[in-house]
Write a protein that holds these residues in place. Sequence first.
Motif, short mmCIF file in Angstrom:
data_model
loop_
_atom_site.label_atom_id
_atom_site.label_comp_id
_atom_site.label_asym_id
_atom_site.label_seq_id
_atom_site.Cartn_x
_atom_site.Cartn_y
_atom_site.Cartn_z
N ARG A 157 0.82 -1.22 0.00
CA ARG A 157 0.00 0.00 0.00
C ARG A 157 0.85 1.26 0.00
NH1 ARG A 157 -5.06 -1.59 3.95
NH2 ARG A 157 -6.17 -2.80 2.37
N GLN A 158 2.03 1.22 0.67
CA GLN A 158 2.94 2.36 0.64
C GLN A 158 3.35 2.69 -0.78
OE1 GLN A 158 5.99 0.97 3.48
NE2 GLN A 158 6.04 3.06 4.23
N ASN A 159 3.49 1.67 -1.60
CA ASN A 159 3.84 1.85 -3.01
C ASN A 159 2.62 2.18 -3.87
OD1 ASN A 159 6.73 1.37 -3.26
ND2 ASN A 159 6.28 -0.67 -2.50
N GLN A 160 1.47 2.21 -3.22
CA GLN A 160 0.19 2.45 -3.91
C GLN A 160 -0.03 1.43 -5.02
OE1 GLN A 160 0.40 6.61 -5.05
NE2 GLN A 160 -0.13 7.26 -2.97
N TRP A 161 0.26 0.17 -4.69
CA TRP A 161 0.10 -0.93 -5.62
C TRP A 161 -1.10 -1.77 -5.26
CZ3 TRP A 161 5.66 -3.42 -6.03
CH2 TRP A 161 6.50 -2.54 -6.73
N SER A 162 -1.75 -2.27 -6.29
CA SER A 162 -2.79 -3.28 -6.09
C SER A 162 -2.09 -4.64 -6.00
CB SER A 162 -3.74 -3.27 -7.29
OG SER A 162 -3.04 -3.66 -8.46
N LEU A 163 -2.85 -5.65 -5.62
CA LEU A 163 -2.29 -7.01 -5.64
C LEU A 163 -1.86 -7.38 -7.06
CD1 LEU A 163 -4.55 -9.12 -3.26
CD2 LEU A 163 -2.10 -8.79 -3.08
N GLU A 164 -2.62 -6.92 -8.02
CA GLU A 164 -2.30 -7.22 -9.42
C GLU A 164 -0.95 -6.61 -9.82
OE1 GLU A 164 -4.17 -6.58 -13.87
OE2 GLU A 164 -5.49 -6.57 -12.13
N THR A 165 -0.69 -5.39 -9.37
CA THR A 165 0.60 -4.74 -9.68
C THR A 165 1.75 -5.50 -9.03
OG1 THR A 165 -0.49 -2.59 -9.82
CG2 THR A 165 1.89 -2.58 -9.54
N LEU A 166 1.58 -5.90 -7.75
CA LEU A 166 2.62 -6.66 -7.07
C LEU A 166 2.83 -8.01 -7.77
CD1 LEU A 166 4.67 -6.88 -4.79
CD2 LEU A 166 2.83 -7.74 -3.31
N ALA A 167 1.76 -8.62 -8.22
CA ALA A 167 1.87 -9.89 -8.95
C ALA A 167 2.68 -9.70 -10.23
CB ALA A 167 0.48 -10.44 -9.26
N GLU A 168 2.42 -8.62 -10.94
CA GLU A 168 3.17 -8.34 -12.17
C GLU A 168 4.65 -8.10 -11.88
OE1 GLU A 168 1.16 -4.96 -13.84
OE2 GLU A 168 -0.60 -6.15 -14.42
N GLN A 169 4.94 -7.41 -10.78
CA GLN A 169 6.31 -7.09 -10.43
C GLN A 169 7.11 -8.31 -9.96
OE1 GLN A 169 7.87 -4.05 -10.74
NE2 GLN A 169 6.01 -3.41 -11.78
N THR A 170 6.43 -9.30 -9.42
CA THR A 170 7.11 -10.46 -8.84
C THR A 170 6.99 -11.73 -9.66
OG1 THR A 170 5.16 -11.03 -7.54
CG2 THR A 170 6.82 -9.61 -6.48
N GLY A 171 6.02 -11.78 -10.57
CA GLY A 171 5.78 -13.00 -11.31
C GLY A 171 4.97 -14.02 -10.51
N THR A 201 1.24 -15.07 -8.45
CA THR A 201 -0.18 -14.87 -8.75
C THR A 201 -0.84 -13.99 -7.69
OG1 THR A 201 -0.92 -16.81 -7.52
CG2 THR A 201 -0.33 -17.14 -9.85
N LYS A 202 -1.89 -13.30 -8.10
CA LYS A 202 -2.65 -12.47 -7.15
C LYS A 202 -3.21 -13.32 -6.03
CE LYS A 202 -5.96 -10.19 -8.93
NZ LYS A 202 -7.01 -9.46 -9.66
N SER A 203 -3.72 -14.50 -6.36
CA SER A 203 -4.33 -15.34 -5.32
C SER A 203 -3.29 -15.79 -4.30
CB SER A 203 -5.04 -16.54 -5.93
OG SER A 203 -4.13 -17.37 -6.62
N TYR A 204 -2.09 -16.11 -4.75
CA TYR A 204 -1.03 -16.51 -3.82
C TYR A 204 -0.65 -15.33 -2.92
CZ TYR A 204 3.47 -17.81 -1.90
OH TYR A 204 4.51 -18.04 -1.04
N LEU A 205 -0.46 -14.16 -3.52
CA LEU A 205 -0.09 -12.98 -2.74
C LEU A 205 -1.17 -12.62 -1.72
CD1 LEU A 205 1.47 -10.83 -5.59
CD2 LEU A 205 2.68 -11.90 -3.68
N SER A 206 -2.41 -12.79 -2.10
CA SER A 206 -3.51 -12.55 -1.17
C SER A 206 -3.43 -13.50 0.01
CB SER A 206 -4.85 -12.70 -1.90
OG SER A 206 -5.92 -12.58 -0.99
#
Length: 180
Positions: free
Chosen positions: A10-24, A26-31
């Motif tokens: 949230r500090q980076n103002q990223w959605s889960l989708e953005t973090l998923a794209e940055q790390t490779g 999945t959104k569901s795993y990150l959640s």
Amino acid sequence: MSIRLKQLRRQNQWSLETLAEQTGLTKSYLSKVERGLSVPSIAVAIKLARALAVNVEELFSEQAASMEIAITRASERTSFGSGEMDKPSVQSITSGAASKRMLPFVVYPAADFVASAFKEHEGEEFLFVHAGSVEVAFPTGTFELGAGDSLYFNALIPHKLRSIGPTQAEVLVVVSHDDE
């Protein structure tokens, strides 16, 4: 880690989708990681830290690391994982050092490879068996290590670790890590 990961994202103002794209990842795993339903491996923690431009320790600690010399008392270790014999458990053992190029952990590996897929990540890895015995598997072979034994290898080689024998293994794992 769940609360801290969400805060950093949230500090980076990223959605889960953005973090998923940055790390490779999945959104569901990150959640699941954010909600504490899944425990990331060391390799995943490194990916998350790189994407969020933080030290790996900051994923597990509320305090930002700012010291060049850091002592972490046994009672101050940060644990992640279940601590159950059939599931891996990890303790971060350097919570105060900034800009680390080595990431040391105490790992209590699961007793079965089923709970552990092959992992690979950048850098090098050093294992020192403090107690018990482990089996370290690579695609080309498997090695048994007992208390006092060590192993050093290129961490890009897929590898996995399990505790063998009647005593829960305790392994010092040091992963090299360069932010550059």
